[in-house]
Design a protein around this motif. Structure first.
Motif, mmCIF file in Angstrom:
data_model
loop_
_atom_site.group_PDB
_atom_site.id
_atom_site.type_symbol
_atom_site.label_atom_id
_atom_site.label_comp_id
_atom_site.label_asym_id
_atom_site.label_seq_id
_atom_site.Cartn_x
_atom_site.Cartn_y
_atom_site.Cartn_z
ATOM 1 N N LEU A 167 -8.227 3.587 -0.050
ATOM 2 C CA LEU A 167 -8.055 2.372 -0.851
ATOM 3 C C LEU A 167 -8.575 2.446 -2.283
ATOM 4 O O LEU A 167 -8.324 1.548 -3.075
ATOM 5 C CB LEU A 167 -8.724 1.181 -0.138
ATOM 6 C CG LEU A 167 -8.149 0.810 1.233
ATOM 7 C CD1 LEU A 167 -8.950 -0.320 1.849
ATOM 8 C CD2 LEU A 167 -6.682 0.423 1.116
ATOM 9 N N ARG A 168 -9.311 3.505 -2.643
ATOM 10 C CA ARG A 168 -9.897 3.504 -3.994
ATOM 11 C C ARG A 168 -8.809 3.671 -5.072
ATOM 12 O O ARG A 168 -7.658 3.987 -4.751
ATOM 13 C CB ARG A 168 -10.969 4.582 -4.119
ATOM 14 C CG ARG A 168 -10.376 5.969 -4.044
ATOM 15 C CD ARG A 168 -11.425 7.018 -3.851
ATOM 16 N NE ARG A 168 -10.739 8.208 -3.385
ATOM 17 C CZ ARG A 168 -11.115 9.441 -3.694
ATOM 18 N NH1 ARG A 168 -12.160 9.640 -4.436
ATOM 19 N NH2 ARG A 168 -10.436 10.463 -3.229
ATOM 20 N N GLU A 169 -9.242 3.521 -6.316
ATOM 21 C CA GLU A 169 -8.314 3.520 -7.436
ATOM 22 C C GLU A 169 -7.443 4.777 -7.485
ATOM 23 O O GLU A 169 -6.261 4.725 -7.782
ATOM 24 C CB GLU A 169 -9.117 3.395 -8.739
ATOM 25 C CG GLU A 169 -8.564 2.385 -9.675
ATOM 26 C CD GLU A 169 -9.465 2.237 -10.882
ATOM 27 O OE1 GLU A 169 -10.687 2.418 -10.724
ATOM 28 O OE2 GLU A 169 -8.941 1.943 -11.965
ATOM 29 N N THR A 170 -8.068 5.916 -7.215
ATOM 30 C CA THR A 170 -7.324 7.177 -7.230
ATOM 31 C C THR A 170 -6.932 7.586 -5.810
ATOM 32 O O THR A 170 -6.629 8.739 -5.549
ATOM 33 C CB THR A 170 -8.190 8.284 -7.844
ATOM 34 O OG1 THR A 170 -9.438 8.313 -7.133
ATOM 35 C CG2 THR A 170 -8.448 8.030 -9.311
ATOM 36 N N GLY A 171 -6.953 6.624 -4.902
ATOM 37 C CA GLY A 171 -6.728 6.938 -3.492
ATOM 38 C C GLY A 171 -5.254 7.022 -3.120
ATOM 39 O O GLY A 171 -4.361 6.869 -3.956
ATOM 40 N N ILE A 172 -5.037 7.259 -1.847
ATOM 41 C CA ILE A 172 -3.684 7.511 -1.348
ATOM 42 C C ILE A 172 -2.775 6.300 -1.522
ATOM 43 O O ILE A 172 -1.647 6.416 -1.998
ATOM 44 C CB ILE A 172 -3.760 7.945 0.132
ATOM 45 C CG1 ILE A 172 -4.454 9.315 0.211
ATOM 46 C CG2 ILE A 172 -2.375 8.014 0.761
ATOM 47 C CD1 ILE A 172 -4.842 9.718 1.603
ATOM 48 N N VAL A 173 -3.255 5.127 -1.133
ATOM 49 C CA VAL A 173 -2.408 3.933 -1.208
ATOM 50 C C VAL A 173 -2.038 3.632 -2.655
ATOM 51 O O VAL A 173 -0.875 3.340 -2.975
ATOM 52 C CB VAL A 173 -3.118 2.730 -0.550
ATOM 53 C CG1 VAL A 173 -2.291 1.468 -0.702
ATOM 54 C CG2 VAL A 173 -3.371 3.017 0.921
ATOM 55 N N SER A 174 -3.024 3.751 -3.527
ATOM 56 C CA SER A 174 -2.782 3.484 -4.944
ATOM 57 C C SER A 174 -1.717 4.437 -5.502
ATOM 58 O O SER A 174 -0.769 4.018 -6.169
ATOM 59 C CB SER A 174 -4.101 3.637 -5.698
ATOM 60 O OG SER A 174 -3.858 3.582 -7.079
ATOM 61 N N ASN A 175 -1.878 5.726 -5.197
ATOM 62 C CA ASN A 175 -0.898 6.714 -5.658
ATOM 63 C C ASN A 175 0.490 6.457 -5.098
ATOM 64 O O ASN A 175 1.498 6.609 -5.774
ATOM 65 C CB ASN A 175 -1.352 8.129 -5.272
ATOM 66 C CG ASN A 175 -2.394 8.656 -6.240
ATOM 67 O OD1 ASN A 175 -2.342 8.334 -7.433
ATOM 68 N ND2 ASN A 175 -3.333 9.427 -5.743
ATOM 69 N N LEU A 176 0.506 6.072 -3.838
ATOM 70 C CA LEU A 176 1.784 5.812 -3.159
ATOM 71 C C LEU A 176 2.514 4.660 -3.833
ATOM 72 O O LEU A 176 3.721 4.710 -4.081
ATOM 73 C CB LEU A 176 1.510 5.474 -1.686
ATOM 74 C CG LEU A 176 2.607 5.834 -0.697
ATOM 75 C CD1 LEU A 176 2.765 7.349 -0.624
ATOM 76 C CD2 LEU A 176 2.294 5.267 0.681
ATOM 77 N N LEU A 177 1.756 3.608 -4.170
ATOM 78 C CA LEU A 177 2.354 2.444 -4.821
ATOM 79 C C LEU A 177 2.912 2.831 -6.197
ATOM 80 O O LEU A 177 4.002 2.410 -6.569
ATOM 81 C CB LEU A 177 1.313 1.333 -4.974
ATOM 82 C CG LEU A 177 0.956 0.582 -3.692
ATOM 83 C CD1 LEU A 177 -0.130 -0.443 -3.945
ATOM 84 C CD2 LEU A 177 2.193 -0.094 -3.088
ATOM 85 N N GLN A 178 2.154 3.672 -6.924
ATOM 86 C CA GLN A 178 2.626 4.100 -8.236
ATOM 87 C C GLN A 178 3.871 4.957 -8.116
ATOM 88 O O GLN A 178 4.832 4.822 -8.856
ATOM 89 C CB GLN A 178 1.526 4.904 -8.954
ATOM 90 C CG GLN A 178 0.371 4.031 -9.407
ATOM 91 C CD GLN A 178 -0.715 4.875 -10.019
ATOM 92 O OE1 GLN A 178 -0.531 5.409 -11.096
ATOM 93 N NE2 GLN A 178 -1.833 4.985 -9.316
ATOM 94 N N TRP A 179 3.849 5.842 -7.118
ATOM 95 C CA TRP A 179 4.987 6.742 -6.899
ATOM 96 C C TRP A 179 6.239 5.943 -6.538
ATOM 97 O O TRP A 179 7.329 6.219 -6.993
ATOM 98 C CB TRP A 179 4.638 7.733 -5.782
ATOM 99 C CG TRP A 179 5.763 8.623 -5.386
ATOM 100 C CD1 TRP A 179 6.176 9.757 -6.019
ATOM 101 C CD2 TRP A 179 6.648 8.454 -4.273
ATOM 102 N NE1 TRP A 179 7.242 10.307 -5.378
ATOM 103 C CE2 TRP A 179 7.560 9.526 -4.299
ATOM 104 C CE3 TRP A 179 6.746 7.490 -3.252
ATOM 105 C CZ2 TRP A 179 8.561 9.675 -3.350
ATOM 106 C CZ3 TRP A 179 7.745 7.644 -2.308
ATOM 107 C CH2 TRP A 179 8.629 8.722 -2.364
ATOM 108 N N ALA A 180 6.043 4.898 -5.754
ATOM 109 C CA ALA A 180 7.183 4.077 -5.338
ATOM 110 C C ALA A 180 7.608 3.105 -6.437
ATOM 111 O O ALA A 180 8.595 2.393 -6.293
ATOM 112 C CB ALA A 180 6.828 3.300 -4.073
ATOM 113 N N GLY A 181 6.858 3.068 -7.508
ATOM 114 C CA GLY A 181 7.219 2.191 -8.615
ATOM 115 C C GLY A 181 6.798 0.755 -8.418
ATOM 116 O O GLY A 181 7.244 -0.135 -9.129
ATOM 117 N N LEU A 182 5.963 0.488 -7.418
ATOM 118 C CA LEU A 182 5.518 -0.875 -7.172
ATOM 119 C C LEU A 182 4.326 -1.245 -8.042
ATOM 120 O O LEU A 182 3.972 -2.404 -8.173
ATOM 121 C CB LEU A 182 5.173 -1.066 -5.691
ATOM 122 C CG LEU A 182 6.372 -0.981 -4.738
ATOM 123 C CD1 LEU A 182 5.908 -0.911 -3.300
ATOM 124 C CD2 LEU A 182 7.309 -2.172 -4.940
ATOM 125 N N ALA A 183 3.701 -0.228 -8.627
ATOM 126 C CA ALA A 183 2.575 -0.495 -9.525
ATOM 127 C C ALA A 183 2.693 0.462 -10.694
ATOM 128 O O ALA A 183 3.090 1.610 -10.532
ATOM 129 C CB ALA A 183 1.256 -0.284 -8.786
#
Lengths: 366, 285
Positions: free
Chosen positions: B125-141
């Motif tokens: 869950l951290r800023e550089t964590g998996i979920v954050s990266n996934l959201l950026q990769w998917a274009g949601l963030a």
């Protein structure tokens, strides 16, 4: 008149095994219909399909003429008394009986009235406030039936509900169930492996074996005129031999068993040379002190008593004849044979009509 | 003979008595005594209720106290809502091997320590964590997302930690419910919801109550999860106790906090029992 319940070519497969194999039957309104069979024969599967807990693989189930295949269990006009009754332990008796009525959205005073009426009917007035575990086995039984009957189902299913009771109570409940059925005037479909339950209570009995109905008929039909060797062996006790037909004249046959005992029997569709199974009930064999007393019987022989199986009214003798064949013979309790003991010579006889034959290897033979 | 069995009885009782006495009763008495004194000067103490007075008048303490209680109750409720369907599936719908495997899956997270499990959440869950990266990769963030240090994250951690302790008692009670009783409920015209309300939940009540008590206690006394996953606003009462004892070396106030927590949990558990005890009586007549 449309039958209350009709099953048409019902088939249920579980993977490779066929639990119910092409079963059709119909139950006329207001009758007591039993399905009798050994455990594992598929009778519970039929019941669960009628109740809606299982879907048939093929075939149709009709209640009062209409198919109920697409009706979920809670909407079917069928209720079930479960094997272990399945009363709700978290509710009182009155809440148990009123459960179905509450589900229908009936008003509280009306539910209370109906519950009281039902308790009155099953002869247990005033027990509504009690808990389930305060009742005896027989009382629970009646409450379980009342719980279904307040809903006025078209068909009441009973899944071996007497199995958990002790013998004395079971005998009593047989009579009571029959009386309740008459009082409620509802179609009962009863499944059991206990032939005496089926014979005593039912208008019609279906004998089931390995997923199929062997024979459907009244108790008398099944007992006196079994159509298959399975029915002959399953209903009542029987002496059973296999032998070869030596002569056939109309319906009467002359046979010889494997141990060399010659006898006359009846059976259709058998020709000299065929192998057959012969069934003779212990109670169809007449016991006599002298050979003269048996002149009227087609078969008579003499033998020694090897054992007396005393069981009150159902006492039996084991009689061994000269060829070494042992027969079970009912011991009449008329006082005539009180002095009989092991090793005594007795004469026994039976009519050809009482010895039923089936060709060996016929369908359903065990 | 009689004497011998009596000796054996006391011998067998000994470990329990020692355990209760040495680890629970004596430390608590000592704690109580510490909480009831006030430091007057170096090495000089007076009997007083000053610590409790301080704890009950200072808004930060009181607010944290109330917050911890409310959040624990909330965590218990959420755990129950998630665990009930899980337990029902394991107890009533899964069969044979699947049942065992599912049960084991609930247990497996507990093979690693709570600390490691909590770090697992941080990695996710951290800023550089998996979920954050996934959201950026998917274009949601369009930038790194920080999901740690909020009440919601802390709640996720608390529920995750407690899940097993709710599932086990629920599975046990639900398994004891005869299938035919549920079927009878449907057969007599019940819908899924009414069968659940009138038959399954009343039957599962003992499991629900015991599961809730355990989960509530665990949440209330949890230290790691709120400290690591909670934000600066998510102060947990256990953290304050730790601070008083270790950071401030103020054992007197820490002991007083400890006793307040004990009283709080006792009161809430008692209330829970009272509440369900009454409804249990109602359902059973």
């Amino acid at each position: 008149m449309t039958p209350d319940l009709e099953c048409v070519d019902l088939v249920k497969r579980f993977g490779d095994t066929t639990a119910v194999d092409n079963v059709s039957f119909s139950v006329p309104p207001g009758s007591f219909f039993s399905i009798l069979g050994p455990s594992g024969c598929g009778k519970t599967t039929i019941m669960r399909m009628i109740a809606g807990f299982l879907d048939p693989t093929t075939g149709d189930i009709r209640i009062k003429g209409g198919s109920v295949l697409d009706t979920p269990p809670n909407k079917r006009p069928v209720n079930m008394v479960f094997q272990h009754l399945a009363l709700f332990p978290m509710m009182t008796i009155a809440e148990n009986i009123g459960y179905g009525l509450r589900r229908r959205g009936m008003s509280k005073p009306e539910i209370a009235r109906k519950v009281d009426e039902a308790l009155e009917r099953i002869g247990l007035p005033g027990i509504g406030a009690r808990k389930v575990d305060e009742l005896s086995g027989g009382q629970k039984q009646r409450v379980a039936i009342a719980r279904c009957m307040v809903l006025e189902p078209d068909v009441l299913l009973l899944d071996e509900p007497l199995g958990a009771l002790d013998l004395k109570l079971r005998e009593h409940m047989k009579v009571e169930l029959k009386a309740l059925q008459a009082a409620f005037d509802t179609t009962f479909v009863y499944i059991t492996h206990d032939q005496s339950e089926a014979l005593v209570m039912s208008d019609q009995i279906a004998v089931m074996n390995a997923g199929r109905f062997e024979q459907v008929g009244t108790g008398q039909d099944l007992y006196y005129r079994p159509e298959t060797p399975f029915v002959a062996g399953f209903i009542g006790d029987t002496n059973r031999w296999s032998g070869r037909i030596e002569k056939a004249e109309g319906g009467t046959l002359q046979l010889r068993t494997e141990s060399g005992l010659a006898m006359r029997a009846s059976g259709a569709g058998l020709a000299p040379g065929d192998m057959a199974e012969i069934f003779v009930r212990p109670e169809a064999i007449r016991l006599a002190a002298t050979a003269e007393g048996l002149a009227g019987f087609d078969n008579h022989l003499s033998g020694t008593v090897t054992s007396i199986l005393f069981n009150g009214a159902a006492s039996r003798l084991l009689v061994q004849d000269a060829a070494g064949e042992t027969l079970e013979v009912t011991l009449p309790q008329s006082g005539e044979f009180d002095r009989l003991k092991r090793g005594d010579m007795v004469h026994i006889g039976w009519g050809a009509g009482q010895a039923t034959c089936f060709a060996t290897g016929a369908a359903g033979a065990r | 003979m009689r004497n011998q069995s009596r000796v054996a009885f006391y011998l067998l009782l000994m470990p329990l008595v020692l355990w209760l006495g040495l680890l629970i009763i004596i430390p608590h008495i000592d704690m109580l005594l510490i909480s009831l004194r006030e430091r007057v000067s170096f090495g000089v103490y007076d009997r007083s209720l000053a610590q409790y007075e301080k704890a009950l008048t200072e808004p930060l303490y009181l607010r944290t106290f109330a917050r911890t209680a409310v959040m624990s109750v909330l965590a218990t409720a959420i755990t129950l809502l998630i665990a009930f369907p899980v337990a029902y599936y394991i107890a009533k719908m899964a069969r044979g091997r699947l049942q065992q495997v599912l049960f084991l899956l609930c247990l497996i997270p507990f093979y690693v320590s709570e600390l490691v499990r909590t770090f697992g959440w941080m990695i996710l869950l951290r800023e550089t964590g998996i979920v954050s990266n996934l959201l950026q990769w998917a274009g949601l963030a369009d930038q790194p997302v920080e999901m740690l240090y909020t009440d919601a994250t802390m709640m996720v951690g608390l529920v995750y930690t407690s899940m097993l302790f709710m599932v086990v008692p629920l599975v046990t009670t639900l398994e004891s419910l005869d299938d035919s009783v549920i079927e009878a409920g449907y057969d007599l015209g019940g819908s899924g919801l009414s069968v659940l309300r009138e038959i399954i939940i009343p039957h599962a009540m003992p499991g629900i109550v015991s599961g809730c008590i355990v989960v509530f206690m665990l949440s209330l006394g949890n230290y790691l999860t709120p400290t690591m996953l909670g934000g600066k606003d998510s102060l947990w009462f256990t953290e304050m106790i730790y601070n008083q004892f270790i950071v401030r070396s103020n054992w007197e106030l820490g002991a007083a906090f400890g006793f307040m927590l004990l009283v709080l949990s006792s009161v809430i558990v008692w209330g829970m029992l009272r509440l369900t005890g009454r409804t249990l009586k109602e359902t059973m007549g």
